[in-house]
Design a protein around this motif. Structure first.
Motif, PDB file in Angstrom:
ATOM      1  N   THR A   1       0.851  -1.186   0.000  1.00 14.80           N
ATOM      2  CA  THR A   1       0.000   0.000   0.000  1.00 14.80           C
ATOM      3  C   THR A   1       0.896   1.250   0.000  1.00 14.80           C
ATOM      4  O   THR A   1       1.021   1.948   0.987  1.00 14.80           O
ATOM      5  CB  THR A   1      -0.952  -0.044   1.208  1.00 14.80           C
ATOM      6  OG1 THR A   1      -0.214  -0.377   2.379  1.00 14.80           O
ATOM      7  CG2 THR A   1      -2.032  -1.088   0.999  1.00 14.80           C
TER       8      THR A   1
ATOM      9  N   ILE B   1      -8.545  -2.695   6.339  1.00 19.55           N
ATOM     10  CA  ILE B   1      -8.046  -3.893   5.633  1.00 19.55           C
ATOM     11  C   ILE B   1      -8.575  -5.164   6.310  1.00 19.55           C
ATOM     12  O   ILE B   1      -8.931  -6.143   5.648  1.00 19.55           O
ATOM     13  CB  ILE B   1      -6.495  -3.872   5.581  1.00 19.55           C
ATOM     14  CG1 ILE B   1      -6.011  -2.721   4.688  1.00 19.55           C
ATOM     15  CG2 ILE B   1      -5.936  -5.211   5.088  1.00 19.55           C
ATOM     16  CD1 ILE B   1      -4.535  -2.380   4.829  1.00 19.55           C
TER      17      ILE B   1
ATOM     18  N   VAL C   1      -6.094   2.377   8.928  1.00 25.72           N
ATOM     19  CA  VAL C   1      -5.993   1.579   7.702  1.00 25.72           C
ATOM     20  C   VAL C   1      -6.016   0.082   8.030  1.00 25.72           C
ATOM     21  O   VAL C   1      -6.585  -0.715   7.283  1.00 25.72           O
ATOM     22  CB  VAL C   1      -4.759   1.944   6.824  1.00 25.72           C
ATOM     23  CG1 VAL C   1      -4.812   3.385   6.367  1.00 25.72           C
ATOM     24  CG2 VAL C   1      -3.454   1.666   7.522  1.00 25.72           C
TER      25      VAL C   1
ATOM     26  N   LEU D   1       0.652  -7.692   2.900  1.00 23.34           N
ATOM     27  CA  LEU D   1       1.120  -6.323   2.734  1.00 23.34           C
ATOM     28  C   LEU D   1       2.646  -6.387   2.745  1.00 23.34           C
ATOM     29  O   LEU D   1       3.258  -6.336   3.816  1.00 23.34           O
ATOM     30  CB  LEU D   1       0.648  -5.441   3.892  1.00 23.34           C
ATOM     31  CG  LEU D   1      -0.864  -5.331   4.078  1.00 23.34           C
ATOM     32  CD1 LEU D   1      -1.195  -4.727   5.430  1.00 23.34           C
ATOM     33  CD2 LEU D   1      -1.458  -4.490   2.963  1.00 23.34           C
TER      34      LEU D   1
ATOM     35  N   MET E   1       3.554  -2.057   4.275  1.00 21.44           N
ATOM     36  CA  MET E   1       2.309  -1.459   4.772  1.00 21.44           C
ATOM     37  C   MET E   1       2.471   0.057   4.855  1.00 21.44           C
ATOM     38  O   MET E   1       3.206   0.565   5.707  1.00 21.44           O
ATOM     39  CB  MET E   1       1.966  -2.012   6.157  1.00 21.44           C
ATOM     40  CG  MET E   1       0.710  -1.396   6.741  1.00 21.44           C
ATOM     41  SD  MET E   1       0.483  -1.862   8.466  1.00 21.44           S
ATOM     42  CE  MET E   1      -0.848  -0.738   8.931  1.00 21.44           C
TER      43      MET E   1
ATOM     44  N   HIS F   1      -4.142   1.693  -1.378  1.00 20.29           N
ATOM     45  CA  HIS F   1      -4.975   1.252  -0.252  1.00 20.29           C
ATOM     46  C   HIS F   1      -6.382   0.934  -0.727  1.00 20.29           C
ATOM     47  O   HIS F   1      -6.953  -0.110  -0.421  1.00 20.29           O
ATOM     48  CB  HIS F   1      -5.069   2.370   0.802  1.00 20.29           C
ATOM     49  CG  HIS F   1      -3.991   2.327   1.820  1.00 20.29           C
ATOM     50  ND1 HIS F   1      -3.969   1.438   2.855  1.00 20.29           N
ATOM     51  CD2 HIS F   1      -2.893   3.080   1.969  1.00 20.29           C
ATOM     52  CE1 HIS F   1      -2.896   1.641   3.594  1.00 20.29           C
ATOM     53  NE2 HIS F   1      -2.220   2.635   3.074  1.00 20.29           N
TER      54      HIS F   1
ATOM     55  N   TYR G   1       1.514   3.848   5.770  1.00 19.59           N
ATOM     56  CA  TYR G   1       0.977   4.488   6.976  1.00 19.59           C
ATOM     57  C   TYR G   1       1.422   3.792   8.270  1.00 19.59           C
ATOM     58  O   TYR G   1       1.032   4.205   9.351  1.00 19.59           O
ATOM     59  CB  TYR G   1      -0.563   4.606   6.947  1.00 19.59           C
ATOM     60  CG  TYR G   1      -1.053   5.675   5.995  1.00 19.59           C
ATOM     61  CD1 TYR G   1      -1.311   6.972   6.435  1.00 19.59           C
ATOM     62  CD2 TYR G   1      -1.219   5.405   4.639  1.00 19.59           C
ATOM     63  CE1 TYR G   1      -1.730   7.958   5.557  1.00 19.59           C
ATOM     64  CE2 TYR G   1      -1.632   6.383   3.759  1.00 19.59           C
ATOM     65  CZ  TYR G   1      -1.897   7.654   4.219  1.00 19.59           C
ATOM     66  OH  TYR G   1      -2.305   8.635   3.353  1.00 19.59           O
TER      67      TYR G   1
ATOM     68  N   SER H   1      -2.306   6.186  -1.459  1.00 21.22           N
ATOM     69  CA  SER H   1      -3.706   6.131  -1.029  1.00 21.22           C
ATOM     70  C   SER H   1      -4.530   5.329  -2.038  1.00 21.22           C
ATOM     71  O   SER H   1      -5.424   4.557  -1.664  1.00 21.22           O
ATOM     72  CB  SER H   1      -4.274   7.543  -0.886  1.00 21.22           C
ATOM     73  OG  SER H   1      -3.495   8.242   0.054  1.00 21.22           O
TER      74      SER H   1
ATOM     75  N   THR I   1       2.504  -9.186   7.012  1.00 15.79           N
ATOM     76  CA  THR I   1       3.203  -7.986   6.561  1.00 15.79           C
ATOM     77  C   THR I   1       4.690  -8.130   6.829  1.00 15.79           C
ATOM     78  O   THR I   1       5.093  -8.695   7.844  1.00 15.79           O
ATOM     79  CB  THR I   1       2.590  -6.704   7.179  1.00 15.79           C
ATOM     80  OG1 THR I   1       3.189  -5.570   6.560  1.00 15.79           O
ATOM     81  CG2 THR I   1       2.779  -6.618   8.684  1.00 15.79           C
TER      82      THR I   1
END
Ligand code: R5P
Length: 288
Positions: free
Chosen positions: A54, A109, A105, A82, A85, A60, A87, A57, A118
């Motif tokens: 991501t 998700i 976020v 992810l 990831m 995402h 953010y 934006s 992640t």
């Protein structure tokens, strides 16, 4: 079936090969008002493994749509990976009234995923923002793979204390690869003055005439790494290599590092860049 977000196509393909699973081809549209539509025509199977860093934006939003699309197409289990990831570094409110963006976020998700993995999040605590909590995958050992075998009397340094574990992991993996030539590990002190300005204070380790490998989790603006490279150069190092898990390399980061005098930049394919010299696909495949 493996499904890739648009920012993670190479990694998703590598993972599909690693697992010997089919790779879906998502389709995209954008409406006149700017809204995105990401779909997965031809999705088949019970399990969808969505691989989507991501990095923006839009990425995402695209991930949320891909999760929803495969569920609509009949997926009984949705695993969301992810690799990077976005953010995640906003894991606390900066001041009263600010959001905890990583939590916001993660919650979004979580609504479309049965399981989340992640890779090397900035702080593993961010995994607890997912419901149920995400699994961190450590890929730091892979950073030793692209380093040249000819590194002289290596010193592995992290630009701040928080990344010392990564430097140790890379040192150990490099030692295993190059017949025990482990090398020292140390860290610098870092103070961040603004989003693009950092001050690095070197440690006492003697780097003059030696090769240094600076290890961090992410290169974003390149401010941290370019300062670390400059500090090494001032202290008479032979060569400075920089390596990181997530080579975000925003804006002029690559130029900053080059002009600071770096010998080479290495990263993984959690973010697909020209410096992505090693794939995290095997580390992910082990966890699926
Ligand atoms: C911070 O603690 C991280 O480990 C990285 O050092 C930082 O996020 C890198 O950001 P930049 O490249 O913008 O200096």
């Amino acid at each position: 079936m493996i499904v890739s977000g648009s920012a993670s196509q190479t990694l998703a393909a590598a993972l599909a090969r690693e697992l010997d699973e089919p790779l879906a081809t998502p389709a995209y549209d954008r409406f006149p008002d700017g809204e995105l539509l990401a779909a997965v025509p031809g999705f088949a199977g019970d399990r969808a493994v969505i691989v989507a860093s991501t990095v923006s934006s839009d990425a995402h939003l695209e991930l949320l749509q891909l999760q929803d699309a495969v569920r609509e197409a009949g997926a009984e289990e949705v695993v969301t990976i992810l690799p990077y990831m976005g953010y995640a570094r906003q894991d606390d409110a900066f001041e009263e009234g600010h959001p905890i963006s990583a939590r916001a976020v993660a919650r979004a998700i979580s609504t479309g995923a049965d399981r989340v993995l992640t890779v090397n999040p900035h702080e593993t605590a961010v995994c607890d923002f997912f419901e149920p909590s995400a699994t961190p995958v450590d890929a730091a050992h892979l950073l030793a793979d692209p380093l040249p075998e000819t590194i002289e009397e290596p010193v592995f340094v992290s630009p701040d204390e928080g990344a010392i574990d990564l430097a140790e992991t890379v040192r150990d993996a490099y030692g295993d690869r190059v017949d025990g030539a482990a090398g020292e590990v140390d860290y610098f002190e870092k103070v961040r003055r603004s989003g693009t300005e950092v001050e690095i204070t070197p440690s006492d380790v003697d780097v003059a005439g030696r090769d240094v490998v600076v290890v961090d989790d992410i290169i974003a603006t390149g401010s941290t790494m370019s300062e670390a490279v400059a500090v090494c150069r001032e202290r008479g190092v032979s060569r400075v290599f920089v390596t990181c898990v997530h080579p975000l390399l925003a804006r002029n980061a690559y130029a900053k590092l080059s002009s600071a005098g770096v010998e080479a930049i290495y990263g993984t394919d959690t973010i697909e860049r020209s410096v992505s010299a090693v794939s995290v696909a095997p580390a992910l495949a082990d966890r699926l």
